[in-house]
Every structure is written in structure tokens, then in C-alpha cells.
Scaffold this motif. Structure first.
Motif, PDB file in Angstrom:
ATOM      1  N   ALA A   1       0.831  -1.208   0.000  1.00  0.00           N
ATOM      2  CA  ALA A   1       0.000   0.000   0.000  1.00  0.00           C
ATOM      3  C   ALA A   1       0.860   1.251   0.000  1.00  0.00           C
ATOM      4  CB  ALA A   1      -0.911  -0.010   1.237  1.00  0.00           C
ATOM      5  N   ALA A   2       0.278   2.337  -0.510  1.00  0.00           N
ATOM      6  CA  ALA A   2       0.969   3.626  -0.517  1.00  0.00           C
ATOM      7  C   ALA A   2       0.748   4.341   0.805  1.00  0.00           C
ATOM      8  CB  ALA A   2       0.449   4.486  -1.667  1.00  0.00           C
ATOM      9  N   HIS A   3       1.588   5.342   1.057  1.00  0.00           N
ATOM     10  CA  HIS A   3       1.400   6.190   2.231  1.00  0.00           C
ATOM     11  C   HIS A   3       0.218   7.126   1.958  1.00  0.00           C
ATOM     12  CE1 HIS A   3       2.099   9.005   5.466  1.00  0.00           C
ATOM     13  NE2 HIS A   3       3.180   8.345   5.881  1.00  0.00           N
ATOM     14  N   PRO A   4      -0.788   7.169   2.856  1.00  0.00           N
ATOM     15  CA  PRO A   4      -1.963   8.016   2.583  1.00  0.00           C
ATOM     16  C   PRO A   4      -1.634   9.482   2.356  1.00  0.00           C
ATOM     17  CG  PRO A   4      -2.385   6.532   4.424  1.00  0.00           C
ATOM     18  CD  PRO A   4      -0.923   6.414   4.099  1.00  0.00           C
TER      19      PRO A   4
ATOM     20  N   PRO B   1       4.069   2.528  -3.384  1.00  0.00           N
ATOM     21  CA  PRO B   1       4.789   1.752  -2.365  1.00  0.00           C
ATOM     22  C   PRO B   1       6.261   2.149  -2.223  1.00  0.00           C
ATOM     23  CG  PRO B   1       4.532   0.446  -4.350  1.00  0.00           C
ATOM     24  CD  PRO B   1       3.760   1.718  -4.564  1.00  0.00           C
ATOM     25  N   TYR B   2       6.740   3.039  -3.103  1.00  0.00           N
ATOM     26  CA  TYR B   2       8.162   3.386  -3.093  1.00  0.00           C
ATOM     27  C   TYR B   2       8.554   4.291  -1.919  1.00  0.00           C
ATOM     28  CZ  TYR B   2       8.234   1.352  -7.737  1.00  0.00           C
ATOM     29  OH  TYR B   2       8.125   0.476  -8.793  1.00  0.00           O
ATOM     30  N   PHE B   3       7.574   4.709  -1.126  1.00  0.00           N
ATOM     31  CA  PHE B   3       7.934   5.522   0.041  1.00  0.00           C
ATOM     32  C   PHE B   3       8.788   4.728   1.031  1.00  0.00           C
ATOM     33  CE2 PHE B   3       4.474   3.207   1.953  1.00  0.00           C
ATOM     34  CZ  PHE B   3       4.793   3.153   3.300  1.00  0.00           C
ATOM     35  N   VAL B   4       8.712   3.380   0.962  1.00  0.00           N
ATOM     36  CA  VAL B   4       9.505   2.572   1.892  1.00  0.00           C
ATOM     37  C   VAL B   4      11.000   2.676   1.603  1.00  0.00           C
ATOM     38  CG1 VAL B   4       7.650   0.922   2.377  1.00  0.00           C
ATOM     39  CG2 VAL B   4       9.237   0.481   0.491  1.00  0.00           C
ATOM     40  N   LEU B   5      11.365   3.232   0.449  1.00  0.00           N
ATOM     41  CA  LEU B   5      12.779   3.483   0.183  1.00  0.00           C
ATOM     42  C   LEU B   5      13.283   4.678   0.996  1.00  0.00           C
ATOM     43  CD1 LEU B   5      12.851   3.087  -3.707  1.00  0.00           C
ATOM     44  CD2 LEU B   5      13.604   1.412  -1.998  1.00  0.00           C
TER      45      LEU B   5
ATOM     46  N   GLY C   1      22.581   2.915   5.509  1.00  0.00           N
ATOM     47  CA  GLY C   1      22.110   1.536   5.441  1.00  0.00           C
ATOM     48  C   GLY C   1      20.612   1.432   5.251  1.00  0.00           C
ATOM     49  N   GLY C   2      19.896   2.530   5.462  1.00  0.00           N
ATOM     50  CA  GLY C   2      18.450   2.504   5.273  1.00  0.00           C
ATOM     51  C   GLY C   2      18.028   2.265   3.836  1.00  0.00           C
ATOM     52  N   LEU C   3      18.893   2.598   2.873  1.00  0.00           N
ATOM     53  CA  LEU C   3      18.532   2.399   1.467  1.00  0.00           C
ATOM     54  C   LEU C   3      18.435   0.915   1.112  1.00  0.00           C
ATOM     55  CD1 LEU C   3      17.824   3.649  -1.207  1.00  0.00           C
ATOM     56  CD2 LEU C   3      20.274   3.797  -1.742  1.00  0.00           C
ATOM     57  N   PRO C   4      19.449   0.083   1.397  1.00  0.00           N
ATOM     58  CA  PRO C   4      19.270  -1.351   1.119  1.00  0.00           C
ATOM     59  C   PRO C   4      18.139  -1.968   1.940  1.00  0.00           C
ATOM     60  CG  PRO C   4      21.327  -0.959   2.306  1.00  0.00           C
ATOM     61  CD  PRO C   4      20.816   0.363   1.869  1.00  0.00           C
ATOM     62  N   LEU C   5      17.925  -1.484   3.141  1.00  0.00           N
ATOM     63  CA  LEU C   5      16.801  -1.984   3.922  1.00  0.00           C
ATOM     64  C   LEU C   5      15.485  -1.602   3.245  1.00  0.00           C
ATOM     65  CD1 LEU C   5      15.645  -3.330   6.456  1.00  0.00           C
ATOM     66  CD2 LEU C   5      15.846  -1.141   7.640  1.00  0.00           C
TER      67      LEU C   5
ATOM     68  N   LEU D   1      12.344  -3.920   1.918  1.00  0.00           N
ATOM     69  CA  LEU D   1      10.948  -3.706   2.303  1.00  0.00           C
ATOM     70  C   LEU D   1      10.061  -3.517   1.077  1.00  0.00           C
ATOM     71  CD1 LEU D   1      11.411  -1.246   5.316  1.00  0.00           C
ATOM     72  CD2 LEU D   1      10.928  -3.698   5.407  1.00  0.00           C
ATOM     73  N   LEU D   2      10.604  -2.946   0.029  1.00  0.00           N
ATOM     74  CA  LEU D   2       9.842  -2.790  -1.206  1.00  0.00           C
ATOM     75  C   LEU D   2       9.509  -4.149  -1.808  1.00  0.00           C
ATOM     76  CD1 LEU D   2       8.681  -0.814  -3.320  1.00  0.00           C
ATOM     77  CD2 LEU D   2      10.916  -0.898  -4.476  1.00  0.00           C
ATOM     78  N   ALA D   3      10.464  -5.060  -1.735  1.00  0.00           N
ATOM     79  CA  ALA D   3      10.241  -6.406  -2.279  1.00  0.00           C
ATOM     80  C   ALA D   3       9.394  -7.264  -1.349  1.00  0.00           C
ATOM     81  CB  ALA D   3      11.583  -7.087  -2.532  1.00  0.00           C
ATOM     82  N   LEU D   4       9.549  -7.063  -0.028  1.00  0.00           N
ATOM     83  CA  LEU D   4       8.873  -7.915   0.948  1.00  0.00           C
ATOM     84  C   LEU D   4       8.368  -7.043   2.103  1.00  0.00           C
ATOM     85  CD1 LEU D   4       8.470 -11.008   0.946  1.00  0.00           C
ATOM     86  CD2 LEU D   4      10.416 -11.187   2.497  1.00  0.00           C
TER      87      LEU D   4
END
Length: 567
Positions: free
Chosen positions: A42-45, A52-56, A265-269, A273-276
Motif C-alpha cells: 500500500a501507498a502512504h496516505p 509503495p516506493y515511500f519505503v525506500l 544503510g536505510g537504502l538497502p533496507l 521492504l519494497l520487495a517484501l
């Protein structure tokens, strides 16, 4: 002391309420959902155009906030927290930096809320323990009571956070103090009950996880649960090894300032999260769905591997959070997959796959932490499932035994050993215990052969300054000691029942070698009958000296007095 334990419990209970509120607040702020792990892609409201790319971005933004906070105010707030508390109790007299409680709460809440795949038990243990340490130092209690207050804080934190008062007590006894006593148990119970009452007033009196009832329907299932326990022990050790391997890899890869490491390190994390997205935060909603049969076997195994990597990456980049919840998650995925496969292969025997998920949760935690009592109690309290207690106990014991065979350390102690710290060794500035036995031992007293007549041995004992003498065999190997008390009791017996030779009365002695640390030898000395113990050559096993209480006290008297430090 009871009053202090109650105050610490109350503080831990209130701290757990504030901590859980912080997690909920930051999770909603960064993701726009109460639990993004259950929201799919889901996207950020507030930012629908990002999809869903906000998780990056979320883990990077969170790292920019908690990275400088930890680096500036409390570096010990980094990581999963419990090892630092164990170290404070074992070697620092229970002294914990006062600001750790505030920094840990903020850093862990920011980390979990922004997507860090870690749990909240480590932070709440460290928060409660820091409160206990601070209160104890303000009240100027002695070091042994200060350590006990630290354990009370840990018990209260677990109790309030998970609505698990018994588990809080045993967590404090088994992992933090590493010992059981009536006084420690009583104080931990007071703190745990106080925190539990406060927690239930805020969160309600319900089991932490909502699961359907499970039952053992066939005796053959116990064999399946036993195999699951062994496999879970292997998985628990594997999780531990991967966690620190990833941390080493992150240490090797990062060359910038430490405060920036979580953001980088938040970028690879975020990519993970984007994938899973099921890896976002603690993930209890995903865990519950797995126990209810909501995922296919292949996806369960993917979630298992993903949680291992995501948690390891979160800790490796400098995140703050616990490893208890991830170990439960991993165990649930393992157990659910195992139960589904067993049900397919043995449909008439295996039973419900959810039961295996529940048992797997406790077994993987036991395999990683090697705390079987805590694992049994906490799984019962978290789920309210008493019907599964027998297979749970079986699997947890086998997982613990398997873990012990595969690894010397647990997921908590390995962090310290990698820094050169052995919790069972004396503290670095300890005045007693850093020496080896050969530096303090006395000359060996007269030897007794196993063939010596009892009357002769009695004469030698009366002329000796020791209450016991070493006994050797025909090859010169020490086989034990003969005490004056044993001889006196034998000589007082009737002639028909009276032994005649030393071999009949010799008592085995603990194996103390000349190269053994004095701190280790003291554990045997304080329980020994008589006034001393034989010291053996580590190579030949021959007697080379005698360790007495007086020689140990002389070592204490001649040792330099350490300078007390307050952190």
C-alpha cells in the motif's frame, strides 16, 4: 528493598506504555498505517503519488533521526540491548548510564516505526534496567542490591509490554542475573506484578497473540515435535551466526561517520521492504496469519529467510531493537512450513500445522538464547495455549541441547565475546580472580596412598595443619582427598563396620589445575569440605600444590584496590 522493587516495576510499566505509544506514533508517521507489515504494498496516505516506493525513504529518514541521537548521547543504545544489561550486571555492579532509557526508547521507536525489522523486548529490557540502575544509585544501595534492581527493571519491562508477568520474572532470573535465589525471585515478582498491573490497565488483560486453540491429537505427533525442536535449534544458531556475519560485513563496508551509518544503510533496507513489505517493523500480524495457515509453504520459507536478513541488516547498519520478536517470527514460519509438509506426508498423524508454528516460535527462541525456562513460560503467556505445553517443552529442550552442541555462545553472549568480554570471567578491575591458581597455591601437604592404613592416616591428619590430605594412587595421580571428619566418623564406628584403608574413605575432589583462573577455582573451594583442595598439573595430573581459603584471602589482601568508576 521490596519498596524499591515496586517503584522500579511501576517505572518500567509506565516506561513500556510510553515506549509502545512512541512505536505506534512513529509507525503511523512514517508509513501512514498502524501496521504496514499487514498492508501489503500500500501507498502512504499522505504521499499517494509515491505509491509503495515511500519505503525506500522511510528507513533513511528514520536513520537520519536516531543515528545522531545514539552516537551523541548513548552509544550502548545501539543494537539489541540485552547483552549490555547482562554485562552491567555481571561485571559493572549494575551501573547503567542513566540517559540510556530515554535514548533507547526514542531510537528504537524511530527504528521500528521507520521500517526496522526488529523487536521491542530488547529496548524495554534496557529501558527498565536503566531505570532500576538509576534508582538504585540514587538510593545508594550496595552493588548486589543494585544488580537486583536492574533485573527488576528487566522483569517489569517484559511483564508490562507483553502482559507476561511470569515470563518477566524468569527472563530476569535466567538471562539477566543468571542465577536463582529466594530474595531475587521475590523482588522480581514484586516488580513484575506492579508493572503487569499497570500494563493491563493500559492494554487490557488479553493474550498478546490471538491464535486458534491447538491440540495434540495423535501420539505420533510427539516424534514430529521432537524433530522440529532439533531443526529449530539449528535455525536458532544459524540466525545468530548470520546476524553477526552481516554486522561484520556492514562494519567492513562502511567507512563514514557512525552517526550517518543508519541512514546510509536505510537504502538497502528500504529495497528489501519494497520487495517484501511483511518485513516492516515487528511483524506480529504476519506471524499470526502464518499460524492460521494463511501462507503457502514456499512463501513461509521466503518470509523466514527474509526476516533473518532484514533483522541482521537492521542491526548491522546501527539500528536499535530486539531479537526476541524476530526469533519468534522465524520460528513461526519454520514451524508452519514444517507442519504443512508433515500434514501432506502424514495426513492422519501430523494434525494442525498451527501447532507446529507455535512450538517452532519457542524452539527457535530457545535455540538462539538458550533460555529454555523463559521460552516455555513466555510462549504460554503470549498465546494462552496451555494445551500445547507438553510438545512445547519437548521441542524447547531439544532445541536448547542442539544449540549447546553447535555453539558455545548464545545470540546475547556472542555479541560480548566478539568484543573480548567473557561474562563468566572476573571483571577487568576485579582485585581477586585475575590470577591463576599456581600464583597463590601453597606447597602440597603429605600425600596419602590409597593403600595407607586408616590409623596411619589419622596420625598424619592430627599432625597436619589442614583438615584434609590428598590421596594418590599407585601411579601418583590424585584420586581425591581424605578429611579428618570422615576418619573420625569411621573410627567411631563398630569394629565390624569400620573401614581399614584410605581408599575406602577418599572423596573425589574438583579438578583444579595450576593454570586455572583463581575466580573459577573459588567456586569449588567455597563448597569444599576441609580447608583446601589439591592442585594438579594440567598435563600429567600429578599433585603440584594445595589451594586453601587462607591463600585466596592473602591474594585479595595483596591485590591493588581498584578505582571505582561511575558511568
Amino acid at each position: 528493598m521490596p519498596a524499591l522493587a515496586v517503584v522500579v516495576g511501576a517505572g518500567a510499566g509506565l516506561g513500556s506504555i510510553a515506549f509502545r505509544w512512541l512505536i505506534a506514533t512513529f509507525t503511523h508517521l512514517f508509513s501512514g498505517h498502524p501496521d504496514y507489515a499487514a498492508a501489503g504494498h500500500a501507498a502512504h496516505p499522505e504521499f499517494p503519488w509515491l505509491g509503495p516506493y515511500f519505503v525506500l525513504i522511510a528507513p533513511v529518514a528514520g536513520g537520519l533521526l536516531y543515528g545522531p541521537l545514539v552516537d551523541r548521547f548513548a552509544k550502548e543504545a545501539r543494537g539489541h540491548g540485552v547483552p549490555e544489561v547482562m554485562l552491567a550486571v555481571a561485571q559493572r555492579g549494575g551501573r547503567i548510564n542513566p540517559q540510556v532509557s530515554v535514548v533507547k526508547a526514542l531510537a528504537s521507536a524511530l527504528c521500528i516505526g521507520s521500517g526496522g525489522s526488529v523487536g521491542r523486548e530488547g529496548p524495554i529490557v534496557q529501558i527498565g534496567s536503566a531505570l532500576g540502575s538509576t534508582l538504585g544509585r540514587v538510593a545508594k544501595v550496595p552493588a548486589d542490591r543494585l544488580r537486583l534492581l536492574v533485573a527488576c527493571g528487566a522483569a517489569g519491562g517484559i511483564s508490562a509490554t507483553f502482559n507476561a508477568p511470569l515470563a518477566g520474572v524468569f527472563f530476569a532470573m535466567e538471562l539477566i542475573l543468571g542465577a536463582f535465589s529466594a530474595e531475587a525471585f521475590g523482588a522480581a515478582v514484586l516488580a513484575s506484578v506492579t508493572a503487569g498491573v499497570i500494563g493491563r490497565a493500559a492494554f487490557g488483560n488479553t493474550a498478546f497473540l490471538t491464535l486458534p486453540p491447538f491440540h495434540v491429537e495423535h501420539l505420533g505427533q510427539y516424534g514430529l515435535f521432537a524433530v522440529l525442536g532439533v531443526v529449530a535449534g539449528v535455525v536458532g544458531v544459524g540466525f545468530t551466526r548470520i546476524l553477526y556475519w552481516v554486522e561484520d560485513a556492514c562494519d567492513w563496508a562502511w567507512r563514514g561517520p557512525e552517526w550517518l551509518r543508519p541512514a546510509a544503510g536505510g537504502l538497502p533496507l528500504g529495497l528489501m521492504l519494497l520487495a517484501l513489505p511483511e518485513m516492516y517493523g515487528v511483524g506480529y500480524s504476519v506471524l499470526e496469519k502464518a499460524t492460521q495457515g494463511g501462507y503457502a509453504v514456499a512463501f513461509l520459507l521466503l518470509l523466514l529467510a527474509g526476516k533473518v536478513v532484514a533483522t541482521s541488516l537492521t542491526i548491522g547498519i546501527g539500528g536499535s531493537g530486539g531479537v526476541f520478536a524476530p526469533s519468534l517470527f522465524i520460528g513461526a514460519m519454520l514451524g508452519a512450513a514444517y507442519g504443512a509438509v508433515a500434514g501432506h506426508l502424514m495426513p492422519g498423524t501430523a494434525g494442525d500445522a498451527g501447532a507446529y508454528a507455535l512450538v517452532g516460535m519457542g524452539a527457535v527462541f530457545a535455540g538462539a538464547s538458550r533460555a529454555p525456562i523463559t521460552a516455555v513460560v513466555i510462549l504460554f503467556e503470549l498465546t494462552g495455549q496451555y494445551t500445547i505445553i507438553l510438545p512445547l517443552m519437548l521441542a524447547i529442550v531439544l532445541a536448547t541441547a542442539t544449540s549447546r552442541l553447535l555453539s558455545h555462545d548464545t545470540i546475547y553472549t556472542l555479541k560480548l565475546r566478539r568484543r573480548g568480554i567473557d561474562l563468566h570471567a572476573p571483571a577487568p578491575q576485579a582485585p581477586l580472580g585475575t590470577q591463576t591458581v599456581d600464583t597463590v597455591m601453597e606447597a602440597a601437604p603429605p600425600l596419602l596412598s590409597v593403600n595407607t592404613e586408616l590409623g596411619t592416616a589419622a596420625d598424619l591428619l592430627t599432625r597436619s595443619d589442614h583438615g584434609a590430605l590428598p590421596v594418590v594412587d599407585d601411579h601418583g595421580h590424585c584420586v581425591g582427598t581424605l578429611t579428618a571428619r570422615a576418619v573420625a566418623e569411621a573410627l567411631a564406628a563398630s569394629p565390624d563396620a569400620r573401614p581399614t584403608r584410605v581408599s575406602d574413605l577418599a572423596q573425589p575432589a574438583p579438578a583444579i589445575t595450576a593454570d586455572m583462573p583463581l575466580a573459577t577455582a573459588l567456586h569449588a573451594l567455597v563448597t569444599a569440605t576441609g580447608t583446601g583442595l589439591p592442585v594438579l598439573d594440567p598435563g600429567t595430573g600429578h599433585l603440584v600444590g594445595w589451594l586453601t581459603h587462607q591463600s585466596a584471602l592473602r591474594a585479595l589482601h595483596s591485590a591493588p584496590t581498584p578505582t571505582a568508576t561511575m558511568t
